[in-house]
Scaffold this active site. Structure first.
Site, PDB file in Angstrom:
ATOM      1  N   ILE A 166       0.870  -1.171   0.000  1.00 25.99           N
ATOM      2  CA  ILE A 166       0.000   0.000   0.000  1.00 25.99           C
ATOM      3  C   ILE A 166       0.911   1.225   0.000  1.00 25.99           C
ATOM      4  O   ILE A 166       2.078   1.152   0.383  1.00 25.99           O
ATOM      5  CB  ILE A 166      -0.984   0.032   1.204  1.00 25.99           C
ATOM      6  N   ASP A 167       0.385   2.345  -0.444  1.00 25.39           N
ATOM      7  CA  ASP A 167       1.193   3.553  -0.593  1.00 25.39           C
ATOM      8  C   ASP A 167       1.740   4.030   0.758  1.00 25.39           C
ATOM      9  O   ASP A 167       1.147   3.789   1.811  1.00 25.39           O
ATOM     10  CB  ASP A 167       0.373   4.672  -1.232  1.00 25.39           C
ATOM     11  N   LYS A 168       2.832   4.756   0.693  1.00 24.86           N
ATOM     12  CA  LYS A 168       3.490   5.280   1.890  1.00 24.86           C
ATOM     13  C   LYS A 168       2.534   6.075   2.775  1.00 24.86           C
ATOM     14  O   LYS A 168       2.548   5.942   4.004  1.00 24.86           O
ATOM     15  CB  LYS A 168       4.672   6.158   1.477  1.00 24.86           C
ATOM     16  N   ARG A 270      -6.780   6.394  -5.831  1.00 25.81           N
ATOM     17  CA  ARG A 270      -6.474   7.821  -5.901  1.00 25.81           C
ATOM     18  C   ARG A 270      -6.747   8.359  -7.306  1.00 25.81           C
ATOM     19  O   ARG A 270      -7.341   9.436  -7.470  1.00 25.81           O
ATOM     20  CB  ARG A 270      -5.021   8.050  -5.494  1.00 25.81           C
TER      21      ARG A 270
END
Length: 353
Positions: A166-168, A270
């Site tokens: 998953i994204d930072k 996103r």
């Protein structure tokens, strides 16, 4: 090691709220002085531990190497051993905080991983990845989950493995396999879409319709280091499908969305929400509404939570079903906007494919 992490390791049943109260009222002290939960415990220091209102270990764990425990009716104290003390008469209690920086770092990393673990058995772990912590390393990224897992290597030198990413700046559920077999089985579950993921997001405005399906092709925009909506047939364009539902709204200004990605493309949620003109609050790459002002009391951080993960257990022992709590900045936004996190989530009725 931070004091709160030290207590988390040695007194796992003591809640953080209880510890905060003990520290705030001066009942926990280091070398006789008042401290904060963020204070560091160094080798040789003395930690006073009051009665905790819970079953105590036979000896209070020491704050550092070369310490012994003394317990009594007023609680316990981990104190530095006096020079020349007979080790056999006063054997040092374990576990210890090592003076070796490398060993101490491993201890701290293990404690940190334990503090963010939502679920664990002999095959898997589900972590509550915090905002701002990368999953893997990269240019200029030195602290990340994959690196922290080095602290959990077994006797054969094998460490737990990432199953997905998953994204930072996305918070929430991150699945970790503790063996090569578990990693293989879980990866297959992701590829076959047996794994179900639910995300929560806060966006400006209210999408219409209130429940819907977003289906596009996505391709990487190399110039801006993000994903863009592409045409079918474009080079490296991949089909992406997301279901969304409005859970609640604050007038027409903001809404809380629940999201179910069918596919797992980079930045899919996103990019999809930006595509329908409701980019996620605090998104530095995709939020593109001109002259939009952040409401007072809200933090300009990505409001995206990997809320829930449901996946078959790698040994066929039922399913793993884990939910992550709201990160601090989203909890603050929910409080300001009057959203109730216990409210029924309509995305549960969305199709699986």
């Amino acid at each position: 090691m931070r004091l709160d992490r030290w207590f988390k390791v040695h007194y796992p049943d003591l809640s953080f709220g209880h510890l905060q109260k003990l520290v705030r009222t001066g009942q926990v002290r280091v070398d006789g002085g008042r401290v904060k939960t963020s204070s560091r415990v160094e080798p040789g220091q003395s930690v006073r531990i009051p009665p905790l209102g819970m079953e105590e270990p036979e000896a209070a764990p020491p704050a550092a190497k070369g310490a012994r425990s003394e317990a009594g009716k007023d609680g316990a104290r981990a104190t530095a051993a006096e020079p020349g003390a007979n080790p056999s008469a006063n054997p040092p209690a374990k576990p210890r905080v090592s003076k070796d920086p490398a060993v101490r770092k491993l201890e701290e990393d293990r404690a940190f991983i334990k503090s963010i673990t939502l679920f664990e058995d002999k095959d898997v772990m589900v972590l509550n990845k915090p905002f701002g912590l990368a999953v893997q390393g990269g240019s200029g990224t030195y602290r990340h989950v994959d690196g922290l897992l080095e602290a959990l290597k077994d006797r054969d030198g094998q460490k737990p493995r990432l199953v997905h990413r998953i994204d930072k700046d996305t918070s929430g559920c991150l699945l970790i396999a503790k063996s090569r077999l578990a990693a293989s089985v879980l990866a297959k579950s992701f590829r076959s879409r047996e794994a179900r993921k639910v995300y929560w997001a806060v966006v400006p405005g209210v999408p219409k319709p209130r429940q819907g399906r977003i289906s596009t092709y996505l391709a990487r925009d190399e110039d801006e280091e993000k994903m863009r909506v592409a045409r079918h047939g474009e080079d490296e364009a991949s089909h992406a499908i997301t279901y969304y539902a409005v859970v609640d709204q604050a007038a027409q200004k903001m809404s809380w969305l629940s999201l179910k990605p069918v596919t797992g493309r980079t930045h899919q949620l996103r990019a999809h929400l930006a595509h329908i003109h409701h980019p996620i609050l605090g998104d530095p790459k995709y939020f593109d509404i001109e002259n939009w002002e952040l409401p007072g009391g809200l933090q300009n951080r990505l409001h995206l939570l990997a809320r829930r993960l449901v996946i078959p257990h790698p040994r066929g022992q039922g399913v793993i079903d884990v939910s992550a709590p709201l990160p601090q900045h989203m909890a603050q936004t929910f409080a300001v906007l009057g959203f109730d996190a216990s409210q029924y989530d309509p995305i549960l009725e969305a199709p699986e494919g």
